[in-house]
Design a protein around this motif. Structure first.
Motif, PDB file in Angstrom:
ATOM      1  N   GLN A 238       0.736  -0.909  -0.087  1.00  0.00           N
ATOM      2  CA  GLN A 238       0.020   0.013   0.062  1.00  0.00           C
ATOM      3  C   GLN A 238       1.065   1.062   0.183  1.00  0.00           C
ATOM      4  OE1 GLN A 238      -3.629   0.354   2.327  1.00  0.00           O
ATOM      5  NE2 GLN A 238      -2.910   2.160   3.187  1.00  0.00           N
ATOM      6  N   ILE A 239       0.657   2.243  -1.099  1.00  0.00           N
ATOM      7  CA  ILE A 239       1.626   3.356  -1.058  1.00  0.00           C
ATOM      8  C   ILE A 239       0.767   4.540  -1.313  1.00  0.00           C
ATOM      9  CG2 ILE A 239       3.962   2.203  -1.828  1.00  0.00           C
ATOM     10  CD1 ILE A 239       2.835   2.745  -4.812  1.00  0.00           C
ATOM     11  N   GLU A 240       1.469   5.671  -0.862  1.00  0.00           N
ATOM     12  CA  GLU A 240       0.531   7.005  -1.029  1.00  0.00           C
ATOM     13  C   GLU A 240       0.665   7.243  -2.785  1.00  0.00           C
ATOM     14  OE1 GLU A 240       1.544   9.960   1.612  1.00  0.00           O
ATOM     15  OE2 GLU A 240       0.782   8.991   3.197  1.00  0.00           O
TER      16      GLU A 240
ATOM     17  N   PRO B 223       5.532   4.682  -9.072  1.00  0.00           N
ATOM     18  CA  PRO B 223       5.866   3.505  -9.741  1.00  0.00           C
ATOM     19  C   PRO B 223       5.156   2.453  -8.967  1.00  0.00           C
ATOM     20  CG  PRO B 223       7.820   4.695  -8.688  1.00  0.00           C
ATOM     21  CD  PRO B 223       6.511   5.294  -8.295  1.00  0.00           C
ATOM     22  N   ILE B 224       4.714   1.509  -9.571  1.00  0.00           N
ATOM     23  CA  ILE B 224       3.974   0.436  -8.898  1.00  0.00           C
ATOM     24  C   ILE B 224       5.083  -0.666  -8.435  1.00  0.00           C
ATOM     25  CG2 ILE B 224       1.941  -1.441  -9.018  1.00  0.00           C
ATOM     26  CD1 ILE B 224       1.234   1.422  -9.302  1.00  0.00           C
ATOM     27  N   PRO B 225       5.030  -1.085  -7.045  1.00  0.00           N
ATOM     28  CA  PRO B 225       5.866  -2.206  -6.607  1.00  0.00           C
ATOM     29  C   PRO B 225       6.050  -3.440  -7.406  1.00  0.00           C
ATOM     30  CG  PRO B 225       4.636  -1.230  -4.840  1.00  0.00           C
ATOM     31  CD  PRO B 225       4.231  -0.675  -6.181  1.00  0.00           C
ATOM     32  N   ASN B 226       7.371  -4.084  -7.484  1.00  0.00           N
ATOM     33  CA  ASN B 226       7.338  -5.291  -8.270  1.00  0.00           C
ATOM     34  C   ASN B 226       6.857  -5.438  -9.562  1.00  0.00           C
ATOM     35  OD1 ASN B 226       8.213  -6.296  -5.802  1.00  0.00           O
ATOM     36  ND2 ASN B 226       6.166  -6.684  -5.142  1.00  0.00           N
ATOM     37  N   SER B 227       6.859  -4.435 -10.292  1.00  0.00           N
ATOM     38  CA  SER B 227       6.524  -4.122 -11.431  1.00  0.00           C
ATOM     39  C   SER B 227       7.322  -3.149 -12.442  1.00  0.00           C
ATOM     40  CB  SER B 227       4.846  -4.033 -11.748  1.00  0.00           C
ATOM     41  OG  SER B 227       5.063  -2.401 -11.667  1.00  0.00           O
TER      42      SER B 227
ATOM     43  N   LEU C 286      -4.526   9.911  -1.643  1.00  0.00           N
ATOM     44  CA  LEU C 286      -5.303   8.935  -2.191  1.00  0.00           C
ATOM     45  C   LEU C 286      -4.265   7.578  -1.974  1.00  0.00           C
ATOM     46  CD1 LEU C 286      -7.066   9.987  -5.418  1.00  0.00           C
ATOM     47  CD2 LEU C 286      -8.168   9.532  -3.145  1.00  0.00           C
ATOM     48  N   LEU C 287      -4.679   6.172  -1.980  1.00  0.00           N
ATOM     49  CA  LEU C 287      -3.735   5.399  -1.886  1.00  0.00           C
ATOM     50  C   LEU C 287      -3.673   4.449  -3.010  1.00  0.00           C
ATOM     51  CD1 LEU C 287      -4.593   4.463   1.653  1.00  0.00           C
ATOM     52  CD2 LEU C 287      -2.532   5.607   0.976  1.00  0.00           C
ATOM     53  N   ILE C 288      -2.479   3.662  -3.328  1.00  0.00           N
ATOM     54  CA  ILE C 288      -2.629   2.510  -4.453  1.00  0.00           C
ATOM     55  C   ILE C 288      -2.115   1.335  -3.625  1.00  0.00           C
ATOM     56  CG2 ILE C 288      -1.529   1.820  -6.570  1.00  0.00           C
ATOM     57  CD1 ILE C 288      -0.746   4.434  -7.115  1.00  0.00           C
TER      58      ILE C 288
ATOM     59  N   ASP D  98      -3.183 -10.242  -7.889  1.00  0.00           N
ATOM     60  CA  ASP D  98      -2.364  -9.490  -6.791  1.00  0.00           C
ATOM     61  C   ASP D  98      -1.666  -8.369  -7.240  1.00  0.00           C
ATOM     62  OD1 ASP D  98      -3.245 -10.837  -4.444  1.00  0.00           O
ATOM     63  OD2 ASP D  98      -1.742 -12.473  -4.646  1.00  0.00           O
ATOM     64  N   ARG D  99      -1.402  -8.221  -8.727  1.00  0.00           N
ATOM     65  CA  ARG D  99      -0.629  -7.547  -9.362  1.00  0.00           C
ATOM     66  C   ARG D  99      -1.327  -6.195 -10.000  1.00  0.00           C
ATOM     67  NH1 ARG D  99       3.562 -10.161 -12.587  1.00  0.00           N
ATOM     68  NH2 ARG D  99       4.262 -12.148 -11.288  1.00  0.00           N
ATOM     69  N   VAL D 100      -2.682  -6.337  -9.923  1.00  0.00           N
ATOM     70  CA  VAL D 100      -3.324  -5.077 -10.439  1.00  0.00           C
ATOM     71  C   VAL D 100      -3.721  -4.111  -9.338  1.00  0.00           C
ATOM     72  CG1 VAL D 100      -5.784  -4.677 -11.326  1.00  0.00           C
ATOM     73  CG2 VAL D 100      -4.773  -6.859 -11.966  1.00  0.00           C
ATOM     74  N   PRO D 101      -3.164  -2.740  -9.650  1.00  0.00           N
ATOM     75  CA  PRO D 101      -3.281  -1.917  -8.638  1.00  0.00           C
ATOM     76  C   PRO D 101      -4.728  -1.413  -8.498  1.00  0.00           C
ATOM     77  CG  PRO D 101      -1.609  -1.339 -10.249  1.00  0.00           C
ATOM     78  CD  PRO D 101      -2.557  -2.623 -11.037  1.00  0.00           C
ATOM     79  N   VAL D 102      -5.005  -1.019  -7.186  1.00  0.00           N
ATOM     80  CA  VAL D 102      -6.345  -0.417  -6.928  1.00  0.00           C
ATOM     81  C   VAL D 102      -6.171   0.902  -6.240  1.00  0.00           C
ATOM     82  CG1 VAL D 102      -8.210  -0.695  -5.196  1.00  0.00           C
ATOM     83  CG2 VAL D 102      -7.308  -2.710  -6.520  1.00  0.00           C
ATOM     84  N   VAL D 103      -6.757   1.831  -6.837  1.00  0.00           N
ATOM     85  CA  VAL D 103      -6.531   3.164  -6.177  1.00  0.00           C
ATOM     86  C   VAL D 103      -8.034   3.431  -5.296  1.00  0.00           C
ATOM     87  CG1 VAL D 103      -6.551   5.685  -6.564  1.00  0.00           C
ATOM     88  CG2 VAL D 103      -5.432   4.086  -8.099  1.00  0.00           C
ATOM     89  N   THR D 104      -7.666   3.927  -4.000  1.00  0.00           N
ATOM     90  CA  THR D 104      -8.611   4.011  -3.048  1.00  0.00           C
ATOM     91  C   THR D 104      -8.324   5.210  -2.112  1.00  0.00           C
ATOM     92  OG1 THR D 104      -9.592   2.814  -1.025  1.00  0.00           O
ATOM     93  CG2 THR D 104      -7.333   2.504  -1.521  1.00  0.00           C
ATOM     94  N   ASP D 105      -9.675   5.671  -1.724  1.00  0.00           N
ATOM     95  CA  ASP D 105      -9.540   6.868  -0.837  1.00  0.00           C
ATOM     96  C   ASP D 105      -9.572   6.595   0.721  1.00  0.00           C
ATOM     97  OD1 ASP D 105     -12.235   6.149  -0.564  1.00  0.00           O
ATOM     98  OD2 ASP D 105     -13.249   7.890  -1.342  1.00  0.00           O
TER      99      ASP D 105
END
Lengths: 470, 470
Positions: A337-339, A347-351, A385-387, A422-429
């Protein structure tokens, strides 16, 4: 008249194209008879073959004072031939502890790393090692016993990676000793060679003599010849494999590839095993960690698996059978989980992809957007927001729909491979899922007549979804 | 839960397509545990698989009364299952003496000949033998030790020649014994198995247990898997070889083939060894008699031989390097001399061609004759002519030339391969060479104004000259 030692060595050099005029050769020297003889004969042949030599010795420091005396001996011997000698000491034990490998493996790894570094530093063309026909026979026998396929039975290759050469591979240890006597060469005795717990030494001192005495006096030659034939045939199959690899293994992203099930049927059975090993490498695994059973089970997945079936292999490699393809990927599924940087790039981790955001005036916001872009009314959203990766129970209200759906159900509908979810990033508030990157936005913060500023998010880099069925 | 014995056998049957519904299967039974279990399990599966069975036992008569008791046991056992049983007794010792082979080889030859005869007589579809995973491991290890290439390491094939099947190849002898105990099956003990002088038994009773105890407890599995991979890859290379054979091995006559030197260069190195073995078979030799060294030397002849160089291989096969080809032929160079049938047909010994003669009136003699025909004034010749192979010192006065030339010189001029020269039939009246068949007539008995009757000779069948350079 038996063929002379010189002649045998030279015909090995010739046959495998080991040396070219002008070559600078790094000669690996432990101080044992094989390497002493190797350095001696290459030194004698240096003018005739137009080569220059550098001796290189790695002190494994495994036998205390003995090891240091080896180093001194080597330095003096090289000097006596008027040759430069590069020396270095390694901490084998620490390396092995860190890598979790055996002393034998660790010492070999460090030795070759050292030799290649020396070769690069001195701009050398070749690295010569003192492997003999006996080493070859031992290697082949060891691999037969441990269980190996055709590649393993190829044994020690006369030339590896185009620059590591083994000029003594066709002379026996006995012939080396005779040469040593003729030329009155002293050498060091490597005490690790007598430690019986090592498989190689056990084979050298017990099994091979037993086989020679009781089964076939010429067994060493038989094993060498086997290696020779296996190497040529195995290389040929690998060469055929190269064409098949391009044709059948399709990259999905950095650590995932897929193979089409229809094209699988057209691949000759003999090459399927090799292709599976290749695919595992393509996904970032090491094919050397695959056993016969792993490959058999992978084949079964291809031949008769059901859609959605998953097979786990070493190195975190997994295979997933899909409707029309098999996905092979590295399952580095660390949750994260990153900001989100707004505006900016995250950047998306591990990708090898990332999410870019910008904020624009509604008047500058284009009406048409590429499908990889989504737009939100920025004033309705929290500033942070978080990814993150998906979590059990995630639900979303997809844009334009009434009611919520579980993310699991949505992934099923979108036909995303289980291994990729598990690799699909999700953006959430923090409360709602705003966007399943690359797939669908939720119904939060839509653009409206009140909207003044627009937040645009875009996924950049390779496609994250891993939709292998496209 | 370990996989059940039945399941293992059935998956072997399935995987290799060993049985089809309606198959009639000849089951080889010695009376030992493996074959007793084989017959028992096939009998249990017969309805499910829709097959019918015939037991077949060859009494090798090598152990006197014991052998006869085996036969009785087998007959009673088959009868107890309600199965027909074909019995025969072989004279192994006489066969081995005649063939100059070992008892083991002789017994095997006779056994398979018997089984195939039974299968043909009863119009059966398959022959099942009781080889187990242990036999497989022993075979592979034996071949590694004796020195073998990839083909040998393929071990015992699950299916041979499309109809010899080995349903027990994936179960161990231990599993067979357990099955035997479960089903309370008695079996005979084969005393020849304990004779230590046989290599296989030595490997079975000493080497394999030693390797298992001290090197790898799972060695049998390792050797089986090796055989499995080798078989698939080796079959694949043979399949590729088939196309190359048609393309590169050209028949010259019944026992000679040739390979073009230019096309040799285009053949992948990995397939060259196999192609040489194939060419030797094409010339009537047995590729199994070729060692690694034979093949190596043959390759050297192709790669760097000089024109006229000859290499002798087993089975009277020889290779001759020519200007643009290499000739591979069987050198059955028995000298011969036979009477010529005039008029009539005379077969040439050791060949598939013959010489035809007829006598016609000069008025019926055509002016134009095909090049394979020659004509003589019959009244000037003795009534008895001879056909023979060349002899040292043969000379001829070629038609239309002054003076004589040695046959050797003529053969050189005509560029006839040295290996073929003994096969070129020579027609003589006892003093002069009248005709070197297929090449040139001498100047004896030419047609003239006095000629009334013409003797026409023609060589029929494949070209005798073996002019491979055409």
């Amino acid at each position: 008249m038996p063929e002379s030692f010189d002649h045998k060595v030279e015909s090995t050099l010739q046959r495998h194209g080991m040396l070219e005029k002008g070559d600078q050769v790094v000669v690996a020297i432990s101080g044992g008879p094989d390497s002493v003889v190797l350095l001696h004969i290459l030194h004698r042949l240096r003018i005739r073959w137009g080569i220059t030599l550098i001796a290189a010795h790695l002190n494994h420091a495994l036998r205390g004072q003995d090891s240091d005396e080896d180093a001194t001996f080597v330095a003096e011997y090289a000097a006596s031939l008027g040759l430069p000698c590069v020396m270095e000491t390694a901490d084998v034990k620490r390396y092995c502890k860190a890598q979790g490998c055996s002393i034998e493996t660790g010492a070999r790894d460090l030795r070759y790393t050292f030799l290649e570094r020396v070769a690069r530093t001195y701009n050398a063309d070749k690295i010569a090692t003192g492997h003999t026909a006996d080493d070859q026979a031992e290697t082949v026998l060891m691999r037969v016993i441990r269980g190996s396929g055709p590649d393993g039975l190829s044994g020690i290759r006369p030339v590896r990676d185009g620059w590591i050469i083994r000029p003594l591979l066709n002379v026996t240890r006995k012939e080396v000793t005779a040469y040593q006597a003729t030329h009155k060469l002293s050498a060091r005795f490597d005490a690790t060679n007598t430690e019986q717990h090592m498989l190689r030494n056990k084979i050298r001192h017990h099994l091979l003599p037993l086989l020679q005495d009781e089964y076939n006096p010429k067994i060493q030659g038989a094993l060498s010849r086997l290696a020779d034939v296996m190497r040529v045939e195995s290389n040929y199959l690998d060469w055929e494999l190269e064409a098949l690899t391009t044709q059948h293994i399709h990259p999905v992203n950095r650590d995932a590839v897929c193979i089409d099930l229809t094209s699988w049927q057209t691949i000759p059975v003999a090459l399927r095993r090799r292709l599976i090993r290749q695919a595992v490498q393509g996904a970032g695994g090491r094919s050397t960690r695959l056993t016969y059973d792993h490959v058999e089970r992978a084949q079964a997945l291809f031949d008769a698996g059901h859609a959605g079936q998953i097979l786990h292999l070493p190195d975190e490699i997994a295979l997933e059978r899909r409707k029309t393809t098999v996905l092979i990927c590295r399952s580095t599924s660390e949750p994260y989980q990153i900001e989100m940087n707004i505006p900016g790039t995250t950047p998306i981790p591990n990708s090898d992809y990332y999410i870019m955001t910008e904020i624009v005036d509604i008047s500058d916001s284009p009406k048409e957007r590429p499908p990889s872009c989504v737009a939100f009314d920025v004033d309705v959203l929290p500033s942070q927001l978080l990814i993150r990766s998906r979590r059990p129970g995630d639900r979303m209200k997809p844009f334009g729909m009434n009611g919520t759906k579980t993310l699991k159900k949505l992934f099923n509908e979108w036909d995303i491979p289980r291994l990729m979810r598990d690799r699909v990033p999700v953006v959430t508030d923090g409360v709602h899922l705003l966007w399943v990157a690359g797939h669908r936005r939720g119904n939060q913060a839509p653009l409206s007549e009140q909207t003044r500023k627009v937040l645009i998010m875009q996924q950049v880099g390779r496609l994250a979804s891993g939709r292998t069925d496209q």
